[in-house]
Design a protein around this motif. Structure first.
Motif, PDB file in Angstrom:
ATOM      1  N   PRO A  53       0.654  -1.099   0.046  1.00  0.00           N
ATOM      2  CA  PRO A  53      -0.099   0.010  -0.077  1.00  0.00           C
ATOM      3  C   PRO A  53       0.755   1.141   0.019  1.00  0.00           C
ATOM      4  O   PRO A  53       2.087   1.439   0.692  1.00  0.00           O
ATOM      5  CB  PRO A  53      -0.839  -0.138   1.526  1.00  0.00           C
ATOM      6  CG  PRO A  53      -0.054  -1.009   2.085  1.00  0.00           C
ATOM      7  CD  PRO A  53       0.956  -1.810   1.388  1.00  0.00           C
ATOM      8  N   PRO A  54       0.315   2.373  -0.617  1.00  0.00           N
ATOM      9  CA  PRO A  54       1.111   3.711  -0.549  1.00  0.00           C
ATOM     10  C   PRO A  54       1.457   3.940   0.894  1.00  0.00           C
ATOM     11  O   PRO A  54       0.558   3.975   1.835  1.00  0.00           O
ATOM     12  CB  PRO A  54       0.338   4.596  -1.194  1.00  0.00           C
ATOM     13  CG  PRO A  54      -1.044   4.165  -1.270  1.00  0.00           C
ATOM     14  CD  PRO A  54      -0.671   2.610  -1.184  1.00  0.00           C
ATOM     15  N   VAL A  55       2.536   4.671   1.302  1.00  0.00           N
ATOM     16  CA  VAL A  55       3.045   5.064   2.591  1.00  0.00           C
ATOM     17  C   VAL A  55       2.583   6.448   2.598  1.00  0.00           C
ATOM     18  O   VAL A  55       2.897   7.427   1.833  1.00  0.00           O
ATOM     19  CB  VAL A  55       4.453   4.793   2.678  1.00  0.00           C
ATOM     20  CG1 VAL A  55       4.895   5.381   4.086  1.00  0.00           C
ATOM     21  CG2 VAL A  55       4.782   3.365   2.464  1.00  0.00           C
ATOM     22  N   ARG A  56       1.856   6.752   3.916  1.00  0.00           N
ATOM     23  CA  ARG A  56       1.763   8.136   4.154  1.00  0.00           C
ATOM     24  C   ARG A  56       2.392   8.430   5.667  1.00  0.00           C
ATOM     25  O   ARG A  56       2.293   7.530   6.455  1.00  0.00           O
ATOM     26  CB  ARG A  56       0.124   8.356   4.226  1.00  0.00           C
ATOM     27  CG  ARG A  56      -0.461   8.408   2.915  1.00  0.00           C
ATOM     28  CD  ARG A  56      -0.415   9.714   2.216  1.00  0.00           C
ATOM     29  NE  ARG A  56      -0.579   9.287   0.772  1.00  0.00           N
ATOM     30  CZ  ARG A  56       0.202   9.222  -0.253  1.00  0.00           C
ATOM     31  NH1 ARG A  56       1.332   9.031  -0.137  1.00  0.00           N
ATOM     32  NH2 ARG A  56      -0.351   8.886  -1.451  1.00  0.00           N
ATOM     33  N   ILE A  57       3.072   9.655   5.817  1.00  0.00           N
ATOM     34  CA  ILE A  57       3.346  10.180   7.092  1.00  0.00           C
ATOM     35  C   ILE A  57       2.350  10.507   7.773  1.00  0.00           C
ATOM     36  O   ILE A  57       1.915  11.697   7.438  1.00  0.00           O
ATOM     37  CB  ILE A  57       4.509  11.224   6.753  1.00  0.00           C
ATOM     38  CG1 ILE A  57       5.734  10.681   5.789  1.00  0.00           C
ATOM     39  CG2 ILE A  57       5.046  11.700   8.024  1.00  0.00           C
ATOM     40  CD1 ILE A  57       6.617  11.689   5.227  1.00  0.00           C
ATOM     41  N   SER A  58       2.116   9.840   8.927  1.00  0.00           N
ATOM     42  CA  SER A  58       0.825  10.340   9.750  1.00  0.00           C
ATOM     43  C   SER A  58       1.547  11.358  10.776  1.00  0.00           C
ATOM     44  O   SER A  58       0.943  12.338  11.549  1.00  0.00           O
ATOM     45  CB  SER A  58       0.395   9.189  10.390  1.00  0.00           C
ATOM     46  OG  SER A  58       1.154   8.486  11.081  1.00  0.00           O
ATOM     47  N   ARG A  59       2.837  11.324  11.297  1.00  0.00           N
ATOM     48  CA  ARG A  59       3.278  12.347  12.384  1.00  0.00           C
ATOM     49  C   ARG A  59       4.643  12.457  11.897  1.00  0.00           C
ATOM     50  O   ARG A  59       5.504  11.709  11.541  1.00  0.00           O
ATOM     51  CB  ARG A  59       3.129  11.851  13.639  1.00  0.00           C
ATOM     52  CG  ARG A  59       3.037  12.844  14.813  1.00  0.00           C
ATOM     53  CD  ARG A  59       2.170  12.300  15.922  1.00  0.00           C
ATOM     54  NE  ARG A  59       2.442  11.138  16.312  1.00  0.00           N
ATOM     55  CZ  ARG A  59       3.329  10.667  17.290  1.00  0.00           C
ATOM     56  NH1 ARG A  59       4.113  11.401  17.702  1.00  0.00           N
ATOM     57  NH2 ARG A  59       3.443   9.464  17.859  1.00  0.00           N
TER      58      ARG A  59
END
Ligand code: ISJ
Ligand code: MG
Length: 462
Positions: A187-193
């Motif tokens: 899955p695509p990676v997202r920076i959450s913090r």
């Protein structure tokens, strides 16, 4: 499921699957006849149709995995599992480890992949799993060099019993190799913090303190580093990320080392040293400006990089140090008269190579001990700078600004471990540093720190 990405091997050569199978079968046939020979490394290698080593690594869960591509693209290694792991508890044991590597490899064409920490001590806190030095001889190795692509296996054991166990394990691992499958969907990676361990005011304060020390005369340069921690919404696909990073870092060393569920990875433009037989090359790389938006602006910034007295001084401290450290070990040192420029995707650096012929008896251990850490990542004088770093930096560096590379009797090469990150599942720690010298301005140094993180940050979120 279709990941929409290319398979490990390219689809336009359908016969490759069978060629890969034949290569594995060939290796299996040879291993089956291997007998235990006390303390002797057993190695076999076969030609292999080209494979992307990072896609291949991503498709295999066989720790510890490792990856190395040198800056000249003359050597790429991808490793699965360990035939032998050597560690050192402190700097004092580096020589013993390097010596062990050389005797173990002997005349075989094998490499250990690994490195050492910044401060010659075992890692602390986030780095607790990384010893002062760690080198792995991969059990299964994919190699690309001037001779093409090869698949190899290494087997080494101290006893007959261990030999039988390792041989069985190697055979099983070989049977599980895949070359023609799509890598698992990610899955695509997202920076959450994002957590910054040093903000601009704190950075400015440290720079002020370093400049005071420099004005006092006991120090000429100290490299100040910071860490940014990212929390991701999904575990980082390390090799896929490294593949993106590699695509934008053509003139860099790229590496990844797996250790107990963690990865240390990065793409560094800087060489500590490379040695082929008795020929050695090192360099100074320091002083930074950004790339221009237009060719004209880029040339203007390049002029600034070459002429600005602060940048010249920042680089010259490294050049002089590297020259002085290497001088006793070589018979002839050759270096261009003027510094050049290394252009990366977002920034450019001053650069000066230095090559020579090693005197008889000089080994990698002397080069490592005297060169590392250079004023490019530590400062000058070394001891004063190191003390200031320990006192000022809020988090331990671990292997950041250490060195990572490959070692063998004939050929060793080490990169200065910068532009890199420690990864554990959803957590990623990015590091960057700047050389503080007389004339450093906090805003400019802060921007430089940010610019050095950008390439890594962009590779995380595709
Ligand atoms: C310390 C780092 O880079 C070093 C510092 C530089 C500078 O301050 O100009 C340039 C290149 C490297 O020698 C880093 O990228 O983390
Ligand atoms: Mg700088």
């Amino acid at each position: 499921m279709d990941s929409g990405r290319p398979p490990v091997t390219s689809r336009d050569t359908p016969a490759q699957g069978t060629a890969h199978d034949r290569a594995v079968a060939d290796l299996l046939g040879r291993i089956k006849n291997w007998q235990f020979r006390d303390g002797t490394l057993l190695r076999a290698s076969v030609p292999l149709p080209p494979v992307d080593p990072l896609l291949w690594l991503q498709a295999h869960e066989q720790p510890p995995r490792c990856y190395w591509r040198n800056r000249d693209h003359t050597l790429t290694l991808a490793g699965l599992g360990s035939a032998c792991t050597l560690e050192a508890r402190s700097e004092a044991h580096y020589a013993a480890v390097l010596h062990r590597i050389n005797t173990l490899i002997g005349d075989e064409d094998a490499f250990f992949v690994g490195g050492v920490s910044f401060d010659g001590r075992p890692g602390r806190e986030a780095w607790a799993r990384f010893p002062a030095a760690l080198f792995v001889l991969p059990a299964i190795e994919l190699r690309q060099d001037e001779a093409g692509c090869r698949l190899a296996v290494n087997l080494w054991a101290e006893s007959q019993q261990a030999f039988m166990r390792e041989k069985t394990r190697l055979i099983t691992a070989l049977c599980q190799l895949r070359f023609d499958a799509d890598p698992p969907w990610e899955p695509p990676v997202r920076i959450s913090r994002r957590e910054d361990h040093m903000d601009f005011p704190a950075c400015a304060e440290h720079i002020g303190a370093i400049l005071e020390r420099i004005a006092g005369g006991s120090l000429r340069k100290a490299v100040l580093a910071r860490r940014v921690q990212l929390h991701l919404d999904t575990p980082l696909p390390v090799f896929t990320t490294l593949r993106r990073l590699r695509a934008g870092s053509t003139d860099s060393f790229c590496f990844a080392l797996e250790r107990d569920g963690q990865f240390y990875m990065g793409c560094s433009p800087e060489r500590l040293f490379s040695r082929i037989d008795r020929h050695v090359c090192t360099e100074s790389l320091a002083g930074t400006v950004r790339r221009g938006e237009t060719p004209e602006e880029d040339r203007r910034l390049e002029r600034l990089l070459l002429d600005d007295p602060k940048l010249v001084h920042e680089h010259e401290l490294v050049t002089r140090y590297v020259h002085d450290q290497i001088a006793p070990w070589v018979t002839r040192a050759e270096t261009p008269e003027h510094a050049g420029v290394v252009k990366l995707d977002r920034i450019q650096h001053r650069y000066l190579p230095l090559c020579g012929t090693l005197r008889p008896g000089v080994m990698d251990e002397q080069l490592l001990r005297t060169l590392h850490p250079t004023p490019a990542v530590c400062g000058f004088p070394r001891r004063e700078a190191r003390e200031l770093i320990l006192e000022r930096e809020p988090v331990p560096r671990g292997w950041y600004s250490g060195t990572v590379g490959v070692v063998s009797p004939r050929h060793s090469e080490f990169a200065v471990a910068i532009r890199s990150a420690l990864v554990e599942g959803n957590r990623m720690m990015l590091y960057s540093g700047v050389g503080i010298v007389d004339g450093s301005r906090p805003e400019a140094e802060w921007n430089e720190l940010e610019a050095k993180l950008e390439t890594l940050l962009c590779a995380v979120e595709n």
